[in-house]
Write an enzyme that holds these catalytic residues in place. Structure first.
Site, PDB file in Angstrom:
ATOM      1  N   SER A 269      55.298  39.888  30.920  1.00 31.64           N
ATOM      2  CA  SER A 269      55.784  38.533  30.664  1.00 31.64           C
ATOM      3  C   SER A 269      56.781  38.091  31.736  1.00 31.64           C
ATOM      4  CB  SER A 269      56.466  38.450  29.302  1.00 31.64           C
ATOM      5  OG  SER A 269      55.628  38.884  28.262  1.00 31.64           O
TER       6      SER A 269
HETATM    7  N1  SAH Z   1      55.830  43.346  26.321  1.00 31.01           N
HETATM    8  C1  SAH Z   1      54.969  43.545  27.477  1.00 31.01           C
HETATM    9  C2  SAH Z   1      53.997  42.404  27.708  1.00 31.01           C
HETATM   10  C3  SAH Z   1      52.800  42.682  26.982  1.00 31.01           C
HETATM   11  S1  SAH Z   1      51.340  41.721  27.262  1.00 31.01           S
HETATM   12  C4  SAH Z   1      55.774  43.820  28.733  1.00 31.01           C
HETATM   13  O1  SAH Z   1      57.006  43.772  28.687  1.00 31.01           O
HETATM   14  O2  SAH Z   1      55.153  44.125  29.746  1.00 31.01           O
HETATM   15  C5  SAH Z   1      50.626  42.010  25.654  1.00 31.01           C
HETATM   16  C6  SAH Z   1      50.219  43.433  25.357  1.00 31.01           C
HETATM   17  O3  SAH Z   1      49.751  43.486  24.018  1.00 31.01           O
HETATM   18  C7  SAH Z   1      49.078  43.968  26.224  1.00 31.01           C
HETATM   19  O4  SAH Z   1      49.488  45.142  26.847  1.00 31.01           O
HETATM   20  C8  SAH Z   1      47.956  44.240  25.223  1.00 31.01           C
HETATM   21  O5  SAH Z   1      47.181  45.383  25.543  1.00 31.01           O
HETATM   22  C9  SAH Z   1      48.750  44.461  23.947  1.00 31.01           C
HETATM   23  N2  SAH Z   1      48.006  44.245  22.699  1.00 31.01           N
HETATM   24  C10 SAH Z   1      47.051  43.330  22.423  1.00 31.01           C
HETATM   25  N3  SAH Z   1      46.629  43.458  21.151  1.00 31.01           N
HETATM   26  C11 SAH Z   1      47.337  44.478  20.601  1.00 31.01           C
HETATM   27  C12 SAH Z   1      47.362  45.098  19.313  1.00 31.01           C
HETATM   28  N4  SAH Z   1      46.563  44.681  18.305  1.00 31.01           N
HETATM   29  N5  SAH Z   1      48.208  46.122  19.116  1.00 31.01           N
HETATM   30  C13 SAH Z   1      49.030  46.558  20.097  1.00 31.01           C
HETATM   31  N6  SAH Z   1      49.056  46.008  21.338  1.00 31.01           N
HETATM   32  C14 SAH Z   1      48.221  44.989  21.590  1.00 31.01           C
END
Ligand code: SAH
Length: 216
Positions: free
Chosen positions: A64
């Protein structure tokens, strides 16, 4: 991994730019100033790590934008020692910010490759969450509930029932709610077992939450 003067300087400028964008929580700004974001991106993108924008990570996902991380963290209204559940570990950057602020972090990531990578970077940073799970965070994480705060860093079609349940009374859940193109940042406050107050704020665009209660 290394943290050069150049990286430190760029990070300082990034942290100092946040108040103009509405980030007033000094603890959040201090955490952004401390955590080396360039460790969480591919080395080819190291020089872009302190621009205020989202960057690609592996597996078609994104880290993000720093402003978004700061905004979500500020909305959580944290006190040291709180138990936080993060859904979507991704690169691990947001998790590191929460750990740096003295929180007990439980973080869930669906994608195995990202999960392993985040685990090794966080270990190297010496900034460890209380526990990490590779699994479907749309189901929350039953084992350690109730949580004082829950943060979802992927777009949600609605508020997952498990997250409502696993939030403690008086707790707050921060999540982007909407469709695949656009979401509203929401603060859901749990007043009692079945009473929730929802506050809707600015719009954002996150990658989709997958899994049982996500978009697929
Ligand atoms: N907080 C992260 C940004 C994450 S982007 C950072 O600081 O980099 C969103 C993330 O959610 C992705 O890595 C994706 O794989 C994950 N994601 C999507 N669906 C999910 C689920 N049902 N359970 C856990 N993670 C999930």
């Amino acid at each position: 991994m290394i943290d050069t003067f150049k990286h430190k300087g760029a990070r300082e400028r990034l942290a100092n730019s946040l108040p103009k964008k509405g980030i007033t929580d000094e603890n959040v700004i201090q955490a952004i100033r401390t955590i080396p974001r360039h460790w969480f991106v591919e080395s080819a993108l190291n020089d872009s790590a302190y621009e205020d924008r989202a960057l690609p990570i592996a597996e078609n996902q994104t880290i993000s934008q720093p402003y978004t991380v700061a905004f979500q963290t500020q909305l959580l209204d944290l006190k040291p020692g709180m138990k936080i559940l993060e859904i979507g570990t991704g690169s691990g950057y947001q998790c590191a910010i929460l750990c740096q602020m003295g929180m007990k972090v439980y973080t869930v990531e669906l994608n195995r490759k990202l999960f392993e990578k985040a685990r090794s970077v966080l270990a190297e940073l010496d900034c460890s969450p209380a526990a990490m799970l590779c699994g479907d965070g749309s189901l929350g994480w039953e084992k350690y509930q109730p949580y004082d705060r829950i943060l979802v860093t992927a777009a949600c079609p609605d508020i997952p029932e498990a997250l409502r349940r696993q939030l403690g009374n008086g707790g707050k859940l921060v999540l982007p709610l909407g469709n695949l193109d656009i979401q509203e940042m929401c603060i859901v406050t749990k007043k009692s077992a079945h009473e929730f107050d929802i506050q809707r704020l600015d719009t954002f665009k996150f990658v989709p939450l997958k899994g049982k209660h996500g978009f697929s």
